[in-house]
Design a protein around this motif. Structure first.
Motif, PDB file in Angstrom:
ATOM      1  N   PHE A  24       1.379  -6.398   4.063  1.00 22.64           N
ATOM      2  CA  PHE A  24       0.412  -6.935   3.098  1.00 22.64           C
ATOM      3  C   PHE A  24       0.949  -6.756   1.686  1.00 22.64           C
ATOM      4  O   PHE A  24       0.885  -5.672   1.110  1.00 22.64           O
ATOM      5  N   ALA A  77       1.185   9.989  -4.773  1.00 23.04           N
ATOM      6  CA  ALA A  77       1.669  11.302  -4.335  1.00 23.04           C
ATOM      7  C   ALA A  77       2.559  11.932  -5.393  1.00 23.04           C
ATOM      8  O   ALA A  77       2.478  13.138  -5.652  1.00 23.04           O
ATOM      9  N   TRP A  78       3.398  11.118  -6.019  1.00 26.39           N
ATOM     10  CA  TRP A  78       4.252  11.661  -7.096  1.00 26.39           C
ATOM     11  C   TRP A  78       3.392  12.224  -8.220  1.00 26.39           C
ATOM     12  O   TRP A  78       3.680  13.290  -8.767  1.00 26.39           O
ATOM     13  N   VAL A  86      -0.151  10.180   6.017  1.00 24.47           N
ATOM     14  CA  VAL A  86      -0.553   9.080   5.133  1.00 24.47           C
ATOM     15  C   VAL A  86       0.663   8.465   4.452  1.00 24.47           C
ATOM     16  O   VAL A  86       0.820   7.249   4.378  1.00 24.47           O
ATOM     17  N   LEU A  87       1.554   9.335   3.968  1.00 21.67           N
ATOM     18  CA  LEU A  87       2.672   8.827   3.191  1.00 21.67           C
ATOM     19  C   LEU A  87       3.780   8.268   4.069  1.00 21.67           C
ATOM     20  O   LEU A  87       4.469   7.321   3.694  1.00 21.67           O
ATOM     21  N   ALA A 116       1.314  -1.676   7.189  1.00 19.92           N
ATOM     22  CA  ALA A 116       0.919  -1.652   5.775  1.00 19.92           C
ATOM     23  C   ALA A 116       1.894  -2.457   4.925  1.00 19.92           C
ATOM     24  O   ALA A 116       1.520  -3.018   3.904  1.00 19.92           O
ATOM     25  N   ASP A 117       3.156  -2.547   5.313  1.00 23.27           N
ATOM     26  CA  ASP A 117       4.141  -3.276   4.523  1.00 23.27           C
ATOM     27  C   ASP A 117       3.981  -4.786   4.645  1.00 23.27           C
ATOM     28  O   ASP A 117       4.565  -5.544   3.867  1.00 23.27           O
ATOM     29  N   VAL A 155       0.557   4.437  -2.605  1.00 20.85           N
ATOM     30  CA  VAL A 155       0.191   5.793  -2.162  1.00 20.85           C
ATOM     31  C   VAL A 155       1.296   6.779  -2.538  1.00 20.85           C
ATOM     32  O   VAL A 155       1.034   7.897  -2.968  1.00 20.85           O
ATOM     33  N   THR A 156       2.548   6.309  -2.433  1.00 19.93           N
ATOM     34  CA  THR A 156       3.663   7.175  -2.792  1.00 19.93           C
ATOM     35  C   THR A 156       3.612   7.519  -4.280  1.00 19.93           C
ATOM     36  O   THR A 156       3.793   8.681  -4.671  1.00 19.93           O
ATOM     37  N   LEU A 183       5.936  17.225  -1.734  1.00 13.25           N
ATOM     38  CA  LEU A 183       4.511  17.494  -1.919  1.00 13.25           C
ATOM     39  C   LEU A 183       4.038  18.571  -0.965  1.00 13.25           C
ATOM     40  O   LEU A 183       3.256  19.450  -1.340  1.00 13.25           O
ATOM     41  N   ARG A 242      11.386   7.479   1.576  1.00 14.63           N
ATOM     42  CA  ARG A 242       9.938   7.444   1.638  1.00 14.63           C
ATOM     43  C   ARG A 242       9.377   8.812   2.005  1.00 14.63           C
ATOM     44  O   ARG A 242       8.249   9.145   1.649  1.00 14.63           O
ATOM     45  N   PRO A 296       8.916  12.253  -1.171  1.00 11.55           N
ATOM     46  CA  PRO A 296       7.694  12.804  -1.785  1.00 11.55           C
ATOM     47  C   PRO A 296       6.857  13.584  -0.802  1.00 11.55           C
ATOM     48  O   PRO A 296       6.206  14.559  -1.173  1.00 11.55           O
ATOM     49  N   LEU A 344       0.816  -1.218   0.000  1.00  7.34           N
ATOM     50  CA  LEU A 344       0.000   0.000   0.000  1.00  7.34           C
ATOM     51  C   LEU A 344       0.851   1.270   0.000  1.00  7.34           C
ATOM     52  O   LEU A 344       0.608   2.172  -0.812  1.00  7.34           O
ATOM     53  N   PRO A 345       1.891   1.397   0.858  1.00  7.49           N
ATOM     54  CA  PRO A 345       2.662   2.651   0.891  1.00  7.49           C
ATOM     55  C   PRO A 345       3.268   2.999  -0.460  1.00  7.49           C
ATOM     56  O   PRO A 345       3.306   4.160  -0.836  1.00  7.49           O
ATOM     57  N   HIS A 346       3.704   1.956  -1.173  1.00 10.85           N
ATOM     58  CA  HIS A 346       4.293   2.241  -2.488  1.00 10.85           C
ATOM     59  C   HIS A 346       3.270   2.847  -3.423  1.00 10.85           C
ATOM     60  O   HIS A 346       3.549   3.775  -4.168  1.00 10.85           O
TER      61      HIS A 346
END
Lengths: 621, 101, 169
Positions: free
Chosen positions: B96, A604-605, B23-24, B93-94, A600-601, C97, C90, C93, A596-598
């Motif tokens: 999954f 974001a980009w 979030v990020l 989150a990582d 979302v990242t 942003l 990580r 961004p 998921l974080p990837h």
């Protein structure tokens, strides 16, 4: 009676053939044989019954419209006129006798149903060629006989060389068919119709160059079927088939299909002097080639095969000289005596214990005098001994050539006459070697009655065939010429003195041939081999020439296309593309981590890019 | 006259940025959801400010819709968090990555 | 008065939010977030939206945050270790942003002269509010209510226990 009933002529052998194919093996043997005989015999009877329909312009019958597409309209139509009627009668009549003979010849064969099926289908297809009033329908028959001859030549397919011979016949004749097909398309483009009668009507309006082109294409098409130069190599090998097949296909009917086609389209062919000269030239060269080859052959059927080629060459000469009547006359007499010769040869082979080599035969005359008489009848026709049918028909052709003006036709006449000498030599050579002297091989069993008696009518027809078109010179009335009427072609008149001279020459040549053959072969039992005879035995080594000139480069081209183009270029490109996509996929796979974080990242980009772009636009305004 | 609209926008965007960072930057699923809530509230702040600026009540109504939507979203996502925790024993989150290519 | 109040409340909200997103313990984070929402609710009131302010407290701070808290407690989450090993790649961004969003905000303000105008004092009565909501946005209300219903069904479905397998593991 209705002319639509004429369709029964090709239909009866067709139906009988199909029935034989479906039920022949399940029914008793007698059923298959009777059915096959019934098909051709009734076709003969119907032809005779309908003979009067050929009078005048002939009868044209349309069964139904086969195909309509734009301007193209193809009718299932047949034309029973003064050209096709004698041909039909000859095909059905001779076929009936050959079928009778085949019943005897194939008596011990296990796979008889396939044989009789193919035989009947062959007759049906041949009748389609003869009767069709539509080039496309002709083509159907044309291919039909091609297929059936393929199946019949390779009838004993267990032996590889027989199957090869069948394939060779099929492929070589196919080359000619391509040209016939092109001619057909061209004719359709010119006239908008494929109907033979309409094409012949419109032919007068063709430009000379067009007519020449069409004639040459038709000549090549006819060459394929009629085994003329340069597509003649298949015929000698086609002797691998059973003897009735050789008699039916390679003597009486199929090889004459090309001649018949040229006669059928004679109004078109006659427009082109160049085309006519080419036809005559092809004819005489083939005749000469085949006659020389026949001189050195050792198998009885191959001698006859080459002589067939040679005689069909005479028919081509006749067409080239403008004498359709002459061509048809020789076609008919030749069909009689050559079928007779082939079938008698079959009897001889039986008598000599399935021996084909004429140098291992000998002395057959004493053992089977009746067979000898029959073979003799055919042989003197072939050699052109005066007063036989073959003499009259061959002489009519030479007369027609002689009557044509020009050096070319005179040389053709000269070569044709030389050919007559060669024909006499190889015919008598055959007679001396097979029938004369002492027996040199084992004695086989005597042929059955069914194999001998059908030859008798053929012998009479061959010997007396001259009556069909007896020249005025000996009190005849040239019946065939008058019967054909406007279809007979035209030949300049020749004075009686010249005619007598030609007969004299022919007689002298036959006599000379006989003496030469007697001198060389009367007491000779073993073949003398030298360079020339080996060259002739191999048919001028044409097969090797074809192998070197066409097959070797073709194989090389095939190898090049396979290894050079298909495997490297095409496969390389395709496999390269596949590899590229796979590697790209492997790379792209890394992007999809499933985390998921990837995602979302990445999102974001994207947002960053979008916002940055908006910001940049805002600032730059 | 309370404050200039721009000040309100600055406050809201700072808040939004913090939510985005949450979030990020964080891996805890609960904290990611918290970040989403922060971002939504920053948007709500702008909507209310705009409503006042243009003297129209529509902005406030959109905040109401926003809240309803958030309630629905939170209901489902927290149920999912419970479900995922039950399956894997973790809410990182990582953890999954079954959808990995 | 209101101006001063605005800045104070903004400061509280921003501080609480910042504290919220940096806490390791989710419980602490939620507590700070509730603070931020209270400040936000008062901001709404100051901006003339008393009804929204009330709902902010009731729905957000009251219902949603309590739901968060409840789930955290139910799952017995330990304070996470994630902040110790922060990966800067990580956060890149995030930083970029954030700068862009702020930059965009300042750009909008700088390029829009109307943005520097003060917000007029405005007060939407619940009567106006309800009138507009149920008259002009009646359809949207229905849609949103369906959405809530679906969310309830979905939440129940996701959270169900498989009885055949003997409940949760």
């Amino acid at each position: 009676m209705n002319e639509t009933l004429l369709f029964l002529i090709p239909l009866l052998p067709l139906v009988c053939g199909v029935l034989n194919g479906m039920f022949g093996m399940r029914a008793p043997r007698l059923f298959a044989e009777t059915l096959a005989l019934f098909g051709v015999a009734t076709a003969t009877i119907i032809t005779l019954l309908f003979w009067s329909y050929a009078d005048g312009e002939g009868s044209r019958a349309v069964l139904y419209t086969w195909a309509t597409s734009g301007d193209l309209q193809v009718d299932i139509a047949i034309l029973f006129d003064r050209l096709s009627a004698p041909m039909t009668l000859m095909v059905t009549g001779v076929s009936t006798l050959i079928h009778l003979y085949a019943v005897g010849y194939m008596a011990k064969e296990k796979d008889y149903a396939r044989f009789f099926t193919l035989l009947n289908l062959f007759v049906a297809a041949m009748l389609l060629i003869v009767l069709a009033d539509n080039l496309l329908l002709t083509f159907v028959g044309w291919e039909g006989v091609g297929f059936c001859s393929y199946g019949l030549i390779g009838y004993w397919y267990g032996k590889g060389e027989n199957a090869d011979a069948g394939r060779k016949a099929f492929l070589v004749t196919r080359v000619g068919d391509v040209f016939f097909g092109i001619a057909m398309l061209w004719l359709f483009a010119l006239t908008g119709t494929l109907s033979i009668s309409e094409i012949n009507q419109q032919a007068a309006g063709f430009a000379p160059a067009v007519a020449t082109g069409l004639t040459l294409l038709l000549l090549l098409g006819a060459s394929g079927k009629s085994a003329q130069l340069p597509l003649m190599t298949w015929l000698a090998d086609a002797m691998a088939g059973p003897t009735p097949v050789s008699a039916l296909i390679h003597a009486a009917t199929m090889v004459t299909a090309g001649v018949y086609l040229l006669c059928r389209l004679f109004p078109l062919v006659s427009l082109s002097p160049v085309g006519m000269a080419a036809i005559a030239l092809v004819g005489v060269l083939t005749a000469f080639y085949a006659a020389t080859c026949a001189l050195a052959q050792r198998e009885i059927k191959r001698v006859l095969a080459y002589s067939t080629m040679s005689q069909v060459g005479y028919m081509f000469i006749a067409v080239g000289a403008g004498s359709v009547a002459g061509a048809m006359f020789h076609l008919l007499t030749h069909a009689f005596f050559k079928a007779l010769l082939f079938m008698a040869a079959g009897c001889v082979i039986h008598l000599c214990h399935e021996e084909n080599d004429i140098f291992k035969m000998g002395g057959v005359a004493r053992r089977a005098s009746f067979v000898f008489s029959l073979f003799m009848a055919g042989a003197i026709c072939l050699a052109g001994v005066p007063m036989t049918g073959g003499f009259y028909s061959k002489d009519a052709i030479l007369l027609a050539v002689y009557a044509q003006p020009g050096l070319l036709f005179k040389s053709i006449w000269l070569l044709g006459s030389l050919n007559a000498l060669l024909t006499a030599i190889y015919t008598f050579r055959l007679l001396y070697l097979v029938f004369g002297g002492e027996a040199r091989g084992e004695a086989g069993h005597a042929p059955g009655g069914l194999m001998v008696w059908p030859l008798l009518p053929l012998a009479f027809l061959g010997l007396g065939g001259g009556i069909l078109n007896l020249p005025v010179l000996v009190g005849g009335n040239e019946w065939l010429h008058h019967f054909l009427g406007p279809l007979a072609g035209s030949v300049p008149a020749v004075s009686h003195a010249n005619e007598w001279m030609l007969w004299g020459v022919a007689t002298v040549l036959v006599a000379a041939g006989w003496f030469i053959a007697r001198h060389f072969y009367r007491n000779v039992n073993v073949p003398r081999e030298n360079v020339v005879s080996r060259f002739l035995l191999a048919g001028w080594r044409v097969d090797e020439l074809v192998e070197r000139l066409i097959l070797v480069p073709f194989r090389a081209l095939g190898r090049f296309c396979w290894l050079g183009i298909d495997l490297t270029v095409i496969d390389g490109v395709l496999e390269g593309l596949a590899n590229m996509s796979r590697q790209a996929g492997e790379k792209m796979r890394l992007a999809a981590t499933g985390r998921l974080p990837h995602y979302v990242t990445a999102f974001a980009w994207g947002l960053l890019a979008l916002l940055g772009w908006c910001l940049w636009r805002l600032v730059s305004l | 006259m309370i404050v200039p609209l721009s000040h309100l926008l600055i406050v809201a965007s700072m808040m939004f940025t913090m939510g985005l960072g949450c979030v990020l930057g964080r891996r805890n699923l609960i904290m990611i959801l918290v970040g989403v809530e922060i971002m939504l509230n920053a948007v709500g702040l702008i909507l209310v400010g705009a409503s006042a600026y243009w003297r129209e009540v529509d902005g406030q109504i959109f905040v109401i819709f926003l809240m309803a939507m958030t309630a629905a979203e939170v209901g489902i996502s927290l149920a999912l968090v419970v479900y995922l925790r039950r399956r894997k024993g973790s809410i990182d989150a990582d953890a999954f990555d079954e959808m990995s290519g | 008065m209101a101006t001063v109040l605005f800045y104070i409340l903004s400061a509280i909200a921003l501080t609480a939010t910042l504290l919220c997103v940096t806490r390791r313990n989710p419980v602490h984070a939620i507590i700070y977030l509730v603070h931020a929402f209270f400040a936000l609710a008062l901001l709404f009131y100051v901006l003339g939206a008393p009804l929204v302010a009330a709902w902010e407290v009731i729905i957000y701070a009251g219902a949603i945050m309590v739901l968060f808290m409840f789930i955290i407690m139910m799952l017995e989450l330990a304070p996470s270790q994630e902040l110790q090993g922060l990966v800067w790649s990580r956060l890149l961004p995030v930083v970029l942003l954030s700068l862009t969003v702020l930059g965009a905000t300042f750009a909008i303000i700088a390029f829009d002269p109307g943005g520097v105008d003060g917000i007029p004092v405005y007060f939407a009565t619940p009567r106006d509010f309800g009138y507009t909501l149920f008259k002009e946005y009646a359809l949207a209300v229905e849609v949103v209510s369906f959405q809530l219903l679906f969310a309830a069904v979905g939440g129940y479905y996701v959270g169900r226990t498989d009885k055949k397998k003997g409940g949760r593991k």
